[in-house]
Design an enzyme around this catalytic site. Structure first.
Site, PDB file in Angstrom:
ATOM      1  N   LYS A 248       0.827  -1.205   0.000  1.00 20.47           N
ATOM      2  CA  LYS A 248       0.000   0.000   0.000  1.00 20.47           C
ATOM      3  C   LYS A 248       0.863   1.257   0.000  1.00 20.47           C
ATOM      4  O   LYS A 248       1.770   1.393   0.810  1.00 20.47           O
ATOM      5  CB  LYS A 248      -0.881  -0.009   1.256  1.00 20.47           C
ATOM      6  CG  LYS A 248      -2.121   0.810   1.164  1.00 20.47           C
ATOM      7  CD  LYS A 248      -3.034   0.416   2.337  1.00 20.47           C
ATOM      8  CE  LYS A 248      -4.372   1.083   2.299  1.00 20.47           C
ATOM      9  NZ  LYS A 248      -5.164   0.865   1.115  1.00 20.47           N
TER      10      LYS A 248
ATOM     11  N   GLY B  43       6.528   0.920   5.695  1.00 26.58           N
ATOM     12  CA  GLY B  43       7.424  -0.011   5.000  1.00 26.58           C
ATOM     13  C   GLY B  43       7.485   0.254   3.508  1.00 26.58           C
ATOM     14  O   GLY B  43       8.557   0.226   2.896  1.00 26.58           O
ATOM     15  N   CYS B  44       6.337   0.552   2.915  1.00 25.90           N
ATOM     16  CA  CYS B  44       6.280   0.804   1.468  1.00 25.90           C
ATOM     17  C   CYS B  44       6.980   2.110   1.112  1.00 25.90           C
ATOM     18  O   CYS B  44       7.631   2.209   0.071  1.00 25.90           O
ATOM     19  CB  CYS B  44       4.830   0.820   1.000  1.00 25.90           C
ATOM     20  SG  CYS B  44       4.025  -0.781   1.256  1.00 25.90           S
ATOM     21  N   THR B  45       6.881   3.094   1.991  1.00 30.53           N
ATOM     22  CA  THR B  45       7.567   4.369   1.769  1.00 30.53           C
ATOM     23  C   THR B  45       9.072   4.169   1.838  1.00 30.53           C
ATOM     24  O   THR B  45       9.814   4.651   0.982  1.00 30.53           O
ATOM     25  CB  THR B  45       7.100   5.412   2.809  1.00 30.53           C
ATOM     26  OG1 THR B  45       5.696   5.621   2.638  1.00 30.53           O
ATOM     27  CG2 THR B  45       7.840   6.732   2.643  1.00 30.53           C
TER      28      THR B  45
ATOM     29  N   ALA C  63      10.161   2.323  -1.352  1.00 27.57           N
ATOM     30  CA  ALA C  63      10.090   3.187  -2.535  1.00 27.57           C
ATOM     31  C   ALA C  63      11.206   4.227  -2.512  1.00 27.57           C
ATOM     32  O   ALA C  63      11.869   4.463  -3.532  1.00 27.57           O
ATOM     33  CB  ALA C  63       8.721   3.869  -2.613  1.00 27.57           C
TER      34      ALA C  63
END
Length: 162
Positions: free
Chosen positions: A43, A48-50, A53
Protein backbone atom coordinates in the site's frame (compact mmCIF):
# COMPACT_ATOMS: atom_id res chain seq x y z
CA UNK A 1 -10.04 -16.87 -3.67
CA UNK A 2 -8.12 -17.52 -6.84
CA UNK A 3 -5.49 -20.18 -7.32
CA UNK A 4 -2.02 -18.90 -6.48
CA UNK A 5 0.43 -18.88 -9.36
CA UNK A 6 3.91 -19.91 -8.41
CA UNK A 7 6.50 -18.38 -10.66
CA UNK A 8 10.05 -19.68 -10.71
CA UNK A 9 13.36 -18.34 -11.94
CA UNK A 10 13.51 -19.07 -15.69
CA UNK A 11 9.75 -18.64 -16.21
CA UNK A 12 8.56 -16.05 -18.71
CA UNK A 13 7.39 -12.88 -16.98
CA UNK A 14 3.58 -12.65 -17.16
CA UNK A 15 2.33 -9.86 -19.43
CA UNK A 16 1.10 -6.63 -17.87
CA UNK A 17 -0.42 -3.36 -19.05
CA UNK A 18 -1.00 -0.83 -16.27
CA UNK A 19 -1.59 2.88 -15.81
CA UNK A 20 1.19 4.43 -13.73
CA UNK A 21 2.05 7.59 -11.84
CA UNK A 22 2.82 10.73 -13.79
CA UNK A 23 0.37 9.89 -16.59
CA UNK A 24 2.53 6.99 -17.71
CA UNK A 25 1.61 3.50 -18.82
CA UNK A 26 3.81 0.42 -18.40
CA UNK A 27 3.54 -2.80 -20.38
CA UNK A 28 5.71 -5.88 -20.59
CA UNK A 29 6.10 -5.20 -24.32
CA UNK A 30 7.82 -1.87 -23.49
CA UNK A 31 10.69 -3.86 -22.00
CA UNK A 32 11.31 -6.31 -24.81
CA UNK A 33 15.08 -6.87 -24.82
CA UNK A 34 15.57 -4.69 -21.71
CA UNK A 35 16.06 -5.91 -18.15
CA UNK A 36 13.92 -4.38 -15.38
CA UNK A 37 12.91 -4.64 -11.74
CA UNK A 38 9.24 -5.19 -10.93
CA UNK A 39 8.50 -4.88 -7.24
CA UNK A 40 5.15 -5.39 -5.57
CA UNK A 41 4.26 -3.58 -2.36
CA UNK A 42 1.08 -3.66 -0.24
CA UNK A 43 0.00 0.00 0.00
CA UNK A 44 1.28 3.43 -1.00
CA UNK A 45 2.31 5.86 1.73
CA UNK A 46 2.58 3.32 4.55
CA UNK A 47 5.85 3.12 6.53
CA UNK A 48 7.42 -0.01 5.00
CA UNK A 49 6.28 0.80 1.47
CA UNK A 50 7.57 4.37 1.77
CA UNK A 51 10.95 3.16 3.01
CA UNK A 52 11.17 0.66 0.13
CA UNK A 53 10.09 3.19 -2.53
CA UNK A 54 12.50 5.85 -1.26
CA UNK A 55 15.29 3.25 -1.21
CA UNK A 56 14.68 2.35 -4.86
CA UNK A 57 14.39 6.04 -5.76
CA UNK A 58 17.75 6.85 -4.09
CA UNK A 59 19.40 4.02 -6.04
CA UNK A 60 17.86 4.90 -9.43
CA UNK A 61 21.12 6.29 -10.86
CA UNK A 62 22.82 2.99 -10.02
CA UNK A 63 19.99 0.99 -11.62
CA UNK A 64 20.20 3.28 -14.67
CA UNK A 65 23.96 2.63 -14.92
CA UNK A 66 23.21 -1.09 -14.88
CA UNK A 67 20.64 -0.47 -17.66
CA UNK A 68 17.57 -1.33 -15.60
CA UNK A 69 14.24 0.38 -15.07
CA UNK A 70 12.44 0.06 -11.71
CA UNK A 71 8.64 -0.26 -11.55
CA UNK A 72 6.64 -0.42 -8.33
CA UNK A 73 3.22 -2.11 -8.36
CA UNK A 74 0.32 -1.98 -5.90
CA UNK A 75 -3.46 -2.14 -6.11
CA UNK A 76 -3.77 1.53 -5.23
CA UNK A 77 -5.58 3.80 -7.72
CA UNK A 78 -3.35 6.03 -9.89
CA UNK A 79 -4.55 9.17 -8.07
CA UNK A 80 -3.16 7.80 -4.78
CA UNK A 81 0.08 6.75 -6.52
CA UNK A 82 0.48 10.25 -7.98
CA UNK A 83 0.10 11.76 -4.49
CA UNK A 84 2.59 9.23 -3.04
CA UNK A 85 5.10 9.94 -5.82
CA UNK A 86 4.74 13.72 -5.38
CA UNK A 87 5.07 13.55 -1.59
CA UNK A 88 8.40 11.68 -1.74
CA UNK A 89 9.72 12.88 -5.17
CA UNK A 90 9.53 9.33 -6.55
CA UNK A 91 10.51 9.52 -10.21
CA UNK A 92 10.15 5.89 -11.32
CA UNK A 93 6.74 4.55 -12.41
CA UNK A 94 4.35 3.40 -9.70
CA UNK A 95 1.87 1.17 -11.52
CA UNK A 96 -1.75 0.64 -10.51
CA UNK A 97 -3.13 -2.91 -10.60
CA UNK A 98 -6.61 -2.04 -9.36
CA UNK A 99 -8.12 -5.03 -11.18
CA UNK A 100 -5.68 -7.37 -9.43
CA UNK A 101 -4.87 -9.28 -12.61
CA UNK A 102 -1.13 -8.56 -12.43
CA UNK A 103 -0.72 -9.27 -8.71
CA UNK A 104 -2.55 -12.56 -9.25
CA UNK A 105 -0.51 -13.46 -12.37
CA UNK A 106 2.70 -12.91 -10.39
CA UNK A 107 1.38 -14.91 -7.42
CA UNK A 108 1.76 -12.09 -4.90
CA UNK A 109 -1.94 -11.71 -3.98
CA UNK A 110 -2.07 -13.95 -0.93
CA UNK A 111 -3.94 -14.63 2.26
CA UNK A 112 -2.33 -12.73 5.12
CA UNK A 113 -2.91 -12.68 8.86
CA UNK A 114 -2.57 -9.65 11.10
CA UNK A 115 -3.51 -9.77 14.77
CA UNK A 116 -5.50 -12.93 14.11
CA UNK A 117 -7.49 -11.37 11.26
CA UNK A 118 -7.20 -13.05 7.87
CA UNK A 119 -7.42 -11.00 4.70
CA UNK A 120 -6.11 -10.91 1.14
CA UNK A 121 -3.20 -8.63 0.36
CA UNK A 122 0.01 -8.18 -1.59
CA UNK A 123 3.02 -10.09 -0.33
CA UNK A 124 6.01 -7.75 -0.71
CA UNK A 125 7.93 -9.41 -3.56
CA UNK A 126 10.50 -8.28 -6.12
CA UNK A 127 11.19 -9.78 -9.55
CA UNK A 128 14.28 -9.14 -11.65
CA UNK A 129 13.42 -9.71 -15.32
CA UNK A 130 16.22 -10.32 -17.84
CA UNK A 131 16.58 -9.12 -21.42
CA UNK A 132 15.01 -12.39 -22.56
CA UNK A 133 11.75 -11.54 -20.71
CA UNK A 134 12.36 -14.34 -18.21
CA UNK A 135 12.53 -14.10 -14.45
CA UNK A 136 16.19 -13.95 -13.42
CA UNK A 137 15.66 -13.57 -9.67
CA UNK A 138 12.79 -13.51 -7.16
CA UNK A 139 12.81 -12.04 -3.66
CA UNK A 140 9.68 -13.31 -1.85
CA UNK A 141 8.44 -11.95 1.51
CA UNK A 142 10.81 -8.99 1.29
CA UNK A 143 12.16 -7.35 4.43
CA UNK A 144 12.91 -3.74 3.47
CA UNK A 145 16.30 -3.14 5.19
CA UNK A 146 19.08 -4.08 2.77
CA UNK A 147 16.65 -5.15 0.03
CA UNK A 148 17.42 -2.45 -2.55
CA UNK A 149 21.14 -3.19 -2.22
CA UNK A 150 20.53 -6.92 -2.80
CA UNK A 151 18.43 -6.19 -5.90
CA UNK A 152 21.04 -3.76 -7.23
CA UNK A 153 23.80 -6.33 -6.74
CA UNK A 154 21.81 -8.95 -8.69
CA UNK A 155 20.93 -6.33 -11.34
CA UNK A 156 24.61 -5.48 -11.81
CA UNK A 157 25.45 -9.18 -12.09
CA UNK A 158 22.68 -9.63 -14.68
CA UNK A 159 23.85 -6.56 -16.63
CA UNK A 160 27.41 -7.89 -16.55
CA UNK A 161 26.27 -11.19 -18.04
CA UNK A 162 24.03 -9.56 -20.66
Amino acid sequence: MTEKHTLKVGDAAPAFDMEASGGRKVTLADFKGKPFVLYFYPKADTPGCTKEACGFNEALKDFDKAGLTVIGVSRDPVKKLDAFAAKYDLTFPLASDESGSVTEAYGVWVEKTNYGRQYMGIERTTFLIGTDGKIAHIWPKVKVPGHVEAVLEAARALAGSA
